[in-house]
Scaffold this motif. Structure first.
Motif, PDB file in Angstrom:
ATOM      1  N   SER A   1       0.807  -1.215   0.000  1.00 18.43           N
ATOM      2  CA  SER A   1       0.000   0.000   0.000  1.00 18.43           C
ATOM      3  C   SER A   1       0.841   1.267   0.000  1.00 18.43           C
ATOM      4  O   SER A   1       0.337   2.340   0.318  1.00 18.43           O
ATOM      5  CB  SER A   1      -0.928   0.000   1.226  1.00 18.43           C
ATOM      6  N   ALA A   2       2.112   1.136  -0.369  1.00 18.02           N
ATOM      7  CA  ALA A   2       3.015   2.289  -0.310  1.00 18.02           C
ATOM      8  C   ALA A   2       2.538   3.446  -1.176  1.00 18.02           C
ATOM      9  O   ALA A   2       2.738   4.613  -0.828  1.00 18.02           O
ATOM     10  CB  ALA A   2       4.429   1.866  -0.730  1.00 18.02           C
ATOM     11  N   ASP A   3       1.915   3.142  -2.306  1.00 18.35           N
ATOM     12  CA  ASP A   3       1.464   4.205  -3.206  1.00 18.35           C
ATOM     13  C   ASP A   3       0.131   4.810  -2.786  1.00 18.35           C
ATOM     14  O   ASP A   3      -0.292   5.819  -3.357  1.00 18.35           O
ATOM     15  CB  ASP A   3       1.342   3.660  -4.637  1.00 18.35           C
ATOM     16  N   ASP A   4      -0.550   4.193  -1.829  1.00 18.56           N
ATOM     17  CA  ASP A   4      -1.880   4.656  -1.415  1.00 18.56           C
ATOM     18  C   ASP A   4      -1.862   5.446  -0.117  1.00 18.56           C
ATOM     19  O   ASP A   4      -2.707   6.322   0.091  1.00 18.56           O
ATOM     20  CB  ASP A   4      -2.826   3.461  -1.260  1.00 18.56           C
ATOM     21  N   ILE A   5      -0.948   5.133   0.767  1.00 12.56           N
ATOM     22  CA  ILE A   5      -0.902   5.805   2.058  1.00 12.56           C
ATOM     23  C   ILE A   5      -0.695   7.302   1.871  1.00 12.56           C
ATOM     24  O   ILE A   5       0.205   7.738   1.160  1.00 12.56           O
ATOM     25  CB  ILE A   5       0.221   5.219   2.936  1.00 12.56           C
ATOM     26  N   GLY A   6      -1.551   8.092   2.494  1.00 11.70           N
ATOM     27  CA  GLY A   6      -1.438   9.542   2.406  1.00 11.70           C
ATOM     28  C   GLY A   6      -1.967  10.147   1.117  1.00 11.70           C
ATOM     29  O   GLY A   6      -1.653  11.297   0.813  1.00 11.70           O
ATOM     30  N   TRP A   7      -2.787   9.402   0.381  1.00 13.58           N
ATOM     31  CA  TRP A   7      -3.286   9.935  -0.894  1.00 13.58           C
ATOM     32  C   TRP A   7      -4.164  11.166  -0.696  1.00 13.58           C
ATOM     33  O   TRP A   7      -4.274  12.011  -1.590  1.00 13.58           O
ATOM     34  CB  TRP A   7      -4.068   8.855  -1.641  1.00 13.58           C
ATOM     35  N   LEU A   8      -4.797  11.287   0.476  1.00  9.97           N
ATOM     36  CA  LEU A   8      -5.644  12.453   0.736  1.00  9.97           C
ATOM     37  C   LEU A   8      -4.835  13.750   0.707  1.00  9.97           C
ATOM     38  O   LEU A   8      -5.279  14.763   0.171  1.00  9.97           O
ATOM     39  CB  LEU A   8      -6.326  12.304   2.102  1.00  9.97           C
ATOM     40  N   GLN A   9      -3.627  13.698   1.288  1.00  8.33           N
ATOM     41  CA  GLN A   9      -2.795  14.896   1.310  1.00  8.33           C
ATOM     42  C   GLN A   9      -2.247  15.235  -0.074  1.00  8.33           C
ATOM     43  O   GLN A   9      -1.931  16.386  -0.353  1.00  8.33           O
ATOM     44  CB  GLN A   9      -1.633  14.708   2.295  1.00  8.33           C
ATOM     45  N   ARG A  10      -2.139  14.230  -0.933  1.00  8.33           N
ATOM     46  CA  ARG A  10      -1.612  14.468  -2.274  1.00  8.33           C
ATOM     47  C   ARG A  10      -2.683  14.871  -3.279  1.00  8.33           C
ATOM     48  O   ARG A  10      -2.354  15.288  -4.393  1.00  8.33           O
ATOM     49  CB  ARG A  10      -0.888  13.216  -2.777  1.00  8.33           C
TER      50      ARG A  10
ATOM     51  N   ALA B   1       1.314  -2.492  19.290  1.00  7.72           N
ATOM     52  CA  ALA B   1       2.726  -2.151  19.134  1.00  7.72           C
ATOM     53  C   ALA B   1       3.369  -2.970  18.026  1.00  7.72           C
ATOM     54  O   ALA B   1       4.170  -2.450  17.235  1.00  7.72           O
ATOM     55  CB  ALA B   1       3.468  -2.376  20.459  1.00  7.72           C
ATOM     56  N   ALA B   2       3.011  -4.245  17.947  1.00  5.92           N
ATOM     57  CA  ALA B   2       3.567  -5.097  16.898  1.00  5.92           C
ATOM     58  C   ALA B   2       3.117  -4.626  15.516  1.00  5.92           C
ATOM     59  O   ALA B   2       3.911  -4.581  14.570  1.00  5.92           O
ATOM     60  CB  ALA B   2       3.149  -6.544  17.138  1.00  5.92           C
ATOM     61  N   CYS B   3       1.838  -4.281  15.389  1.00  2.00           N
ATOM     62  CA  CYS B   3       1.324  -3.788  14.102  1.00  2.00           C
ATOM     63  C   CYS B   3       1.969  -2.453  13.725  1.00  2.00           C
ATOM     64  O   CYS B   3       2.296  -2.216  12.552  1.00  2.00           O
ATOM     65  CB  CYS B   3      -0.196  -3.647  14.163  1.00  2.00           C
ATOM     66  N   ALA B   4       2.119  -1.569  14.713  1.00  2.00           N
ATOM     67  CA  ALA B   4       2.762  -0.284  14.446  1.00  2.00           C
ATOM     68  C   ALA B   4       4.204  -0.470  13.997  1.00  2.00           C
ATOM     69  O   ALA B   4       4.691   0.233  13.105  1.00  2.00           O
ATOM     70  CB  ALA B   4       2.705   0.599  15.695  1.00  2.00           C
ATOM     71  N   GLN B   5       4.897  -1.426  14.604  1.00  2.00           N
ATOM     72  CA  GLN B   5       6.266  -1.723  14.204  1.00  2.00           C
ATOM     73  C   GLN B   5       6.313  -2.247  12.770  1.00  2.00           C
ATOM     74  O   GLN B   5       7.190  -1.878  11.978  1.00  2.00           O
ATOM     75  CB  GLN B   5       6.873  -2.758  15.158  1.00  2.00           C
ATOM     76  N   LEU B   6       5.348  -3.092  12.420  1.00  2.00           N
ATOM     77  CA  LEU B   6       5.275  -3.630  11.061  1.00  2.00           C
ATOM     78  C   LEU B   6       5.079  -2.521  10.035  1.00  2.00           C
ATOM     79  O   LEU B   6       5.772  -2.475   9.002  1.00  2.00           O
ATOM     80  CB  LEU B   6       4.133  -4.642  10.966  1.00  2.00           C
ATOM     81  N   LEU B   7       4.133  -1.611  10.299  1.00  2.00           N
ATOM     82  CA  LEU B   7       3.887  -0.518   9.364  1.00  2.00           C
ATOM     83  C   LEU B   7       5.076   0.432   9.278  1.00  2.00           C
ATOM     84  O   LEU B   7       5.360   0.994   8.218  1.00  2.00           O
ATOM     85  CB  LEU B   7       2.631   0.244   9.792  1.00  2.00           C
ATOM     86  N   GLN B   8       5.772   0.602  10.389  1.00  2.00           N
ATOM     87  CA  GLN B   8       6.953   1.472  10.393  1.00  2.00           C
ATOM     88  C   GLN B   8       8.072   0.868   9.553  1.00  2.00           C
ATOM     89  O   GLN B   8       8.726   1.560   8.766  1.00  2.00           O
ATOM     90  CB  GLN B   8       7.430   1.677  11.837  1.00  2.00           C
ATOM     91  N   VAL B   9       8.289  -0.432   9.682  1.00  2.00           N
ATOM     92  CA  VAL B   9       9.368  -1.091   8.957  1.00  2.00           C
ATOM     93  C   VAL B   9       9.030  -1.214   7.479  1.00  2.00           C
ATOM     94  O   VAL B   9       9.871  -0.962   6.610  1.00  2.00           O
ATOM     95  CB  VAL B   9       9.642  -2.483   9.575  1.00  2.00           C
ATOM     96  N   ARG B  10       7.800  -1.602   7.176  1.00  2.00           N
ATOM     97  CA  ARG B  10       7.455  -1.867   5.778  1.00  2.00           C
ATOM     98  C   ARG B  10       7.242  -0.591   4.970  1.00  2.00           C
ATOM     99  O   ARG B  10       7.676  -0.491   3.829  1.00  2.00           O
ATOM    100  CB  ARG B  10       6.193  -2.730   5.716  1.00  2.00           C
ATOM    101  N   TYR B  11       6.536   0.383   5.560  1.00  2.00           N
ATOM    102  CA  TYR B  11       6.178   1.578   4.807  1.00  2.00           C
ATOM    103  C   TYR B  11       6.851   2.856   5.303  1.00  2.00           C
ATOM    104  O   TYR B  11       6.726   3.894   4.669  1.00  2.00           O
ATOM    105  CB  TYR B  11       4.656   1.782   4.852  1.00  2.00           C
ATOM    106  N   GLY B  12       7.512   2.785   6.454  1.00  2.00           N
ATOM    107  CA  GLY B  12       8.112   3.992   7.007  1.00  2.00           C
ATOM    108  C   GLY B  12       7.078   4.982   7.497  1.00  2.00           C
ATOM    109  O   GLY B  12       7.340   6.188   7.531  1.00  2.00           O
ATOM    110  N   GLU B  13       5.898   4.501   7.879  1.00  2.00           N
ATOM    111  CA  GLU B  13       4.797   5.362   8.305  1.00  2.00           C
ATOM    112  C   GLU B  13       4.488   5.154   9.779  1.00  2.00           C
ATOM    113  O   GLU B  13       4.459   4.020  10.272  1.00  2.00           O
ATOM    114  CB  GLU B  13       3.535   5.074   7.479  1.00  2.00           C
TER     115      GLU B  13
END
Length: 506
Positions: A173-182, A423-435
């Protein structure tokens, strides 16, 4: 008796030698993996962050190109006795002579209107005379070489499809995250964090500013029917302050549009019974459901609703839901979609569309057709979960169990490791997408365009708004106080809009 032309046997030998990276004379040739030019050039680096996948993709691309070049003009067709004269394979048989002695026949089936020739045949015809060819029917042919590019093209298409699928999986979902701001059509947000912090500080000193001239409707999120303490503490504290507060009893595992209709009916009933307008606060999917109700039925509700708070809501979409349900994503490889269908449909008796409505595709489609009214006062609240090792031991209070140990029933808290899961899910999103995220919703997707956004520095996960923690810090505000501060800020935003509207009309 039919024999293949020696040229084809040489071609097979060249293929084997090409795979080994050597020519027939012992000279090195371009290998399948490595540098090269033309058709055998190295594939683009599509997986920069994962060298192993990038190397595999490069190998597949070059192997496809090499095989395609080898078989672009030749393919072997195996068939029965009617393979050359059947209706489905109307071929012509051509006998050509080639080889060392010039008398070795080879039987070739080609499509009507096409001509097959080998390199040796071409050289013979160029040096002597036109190649000797004759056309005749051979019903007993069992195999043949046919001129066709389809095998090479199909192979290339297949491998390119695999590469593209692997690329989509890695990108997620790297291309979709934050699409509202774009999106340039979306209105900008206003930072209301300082105002929120001031209100929260006043509440901690016993100063409460929520008016009793409106009705407060709390809309819970996904799986709320299975959370007995969802918003209960908030409603209790609001009632003690003399405020009319209700929790929407909706089937949260239903689709967004179905819940939107139910919320609309809730609002109309509350307005009819109290003759007051309604302030809504929705958490997680509850914020999406409430926003959908106002988007779909705004002409009927614009005089009945004073504002909306979306707390930790995936207004732009959720990468977790998208990665589970979208084709080509992680859910395809471990059957997560099937597992979620069984969980929601069979166990919880809900609708899988409740989760599908939170994917980026569905949110983009819905917001394109049903945006929030610009005149609606809106506050959005987004948080970031802590990913420190200490959080992995966090337990959250989800219910009470009554145990008749004595004459009076004793209540024992029921706890779950929700903090650790977030916390585990947040870590996953941080590592995979940098978000950054609260564990389920990224910060940028929780900010509603045109709203006043609250971005607290305090680390709060997605489940914190629902359940109180067992190791809650006494000096920190609890969920009820945060809800009160958000609604107080919403009242201020609504008053400011009314003042601007009055000034504009004057």
């Amino acid at each position: 008796m039919f024999r293949f032309d020696p040229t084809f046997l040489k071609l097979q030998k060249l293929i084997r030698m090409g795979e080994a990276g050597q020519s027939r004379d012992g000279e090195s040739v371009t290998p399948l993996v490595g540098g090269g030019t033309g058709d055998n050039a190295v594939a683009p680096q599509v997986f920069n962050s994962l060298p192993a996948l990038n190397e595999a993709a490069s190998y597949i691309t070059q192997a496809t190109s090499y095989l395609g070049s080898c078989f672009s003009d030749y393919s072997v067709e195996y068939g029965g006795k009617d393979s050359c004269n059947s209706i489905s394979h109307p071929h012509e048989l051509i006998r050509s002579t080639s080889g060392v002695d010039g008398n070795s026949p080879v039987s070739v089936c080609i499509s009507p209107g096409e001509r097959f020739s080998t390199s040796s045949e071409a050289s013979t015809s160029a040096a002597n005379s036109p190649s000797r060819e004759s056309t005749e029917t051979l019903p007993q042919a069992t195999n043949a070489i046919v001129t066709s590019n389809r095998l090479g093209f199909n192979g290339i298409s297949m491998f390119q499809g695999l590469i593209e699928r692997a690329r989509r999986t890695v990108r997620g979902s790297a291309d979709d995250i934050g699409w509202l701001q774009r999106d340039p059509e979306m209105p900008p947000v206003e930072d209301g964090t300082d105002r929120f912090n001031k209100i929260l500080e006043d509440i901690g000193h016993g100063v409460h500013r929520l008016p009793n001239t409106v009705v407060y409707l709390l809309v819970p999120g996904l799986f709320s029917n299975h959370g007995p303490l969802y918003f209960v503490d908030t409603k209790t504290k609001f009632s003690k302050m003399g405020l009319a507060c209700h929790i929407a009893k909706i089937h949260s595992e239903s689709s967004v549009e179905k819940n939107a209709r139910e919320i609309k009916e809730y609002i109309e009933e509350l307005c009819w019974g109290s003759n007051k307008r309604v302030l809504l606060l929705g958490h997680s999917k509850g914020g999406i459901d409430a926003a959908a109700a106002l988007s779909l039925y705004w002409p009927d509700l614009k005089d009945k609703v004073a504002g909306l708070v979306l707390a930790q809501s995936p207004y732009g979409g959720s990468p977790i839901a998208t990665d589970i349900l979208r084709e080509g994503q992680l859910g395809d490889y471990v059957n997560l979609r099937k597992m979620m269908e069984i969980l929601i449909s069979k166990v919880i008796k809900g609708d899988i569309q409740a989760l599908e409505d939170l994917t980026y595709e569905r949110r983009k489609e819905f917001l394109k057709n049903h945006p929030l009214p610009r005149e609606l006062p809106t506050v959005s609240f987004r948080t970031e979960a802590s990913i420190s090792p200490a959080v992995l031991a966090t337990l959250s209070h989800v219910a009470h169990a009554e145990l008749p140990l004595t004459n009076q029933a004793a209540k024992l808290p029921v706890v779950m490791p929700l903090g650790a899961a977030m916390a585990a899910c947040a870590q996953l999103l941080q590592v995979r997408y940098g978000e950054k995220s609260d564990g389920l919703v990224t910060c940028c997707d929780a900010e509603v365009p045109g709203s006043v956004v609250v971005r607290p520095k305090r680390k709060l996960d997605h489940a914190w708004m629902v359940y109180s923690s067992l190791n809650e810090v006494a000096l920190e505000a609890d969920a009820a106080q945060v809800c009160e501060a958000l609604l107080t800020l919403l009242v201020q935003v609504e008053e400011e809009k009314q003042q601007k509207l009055a000034t504009k009309n004057d």
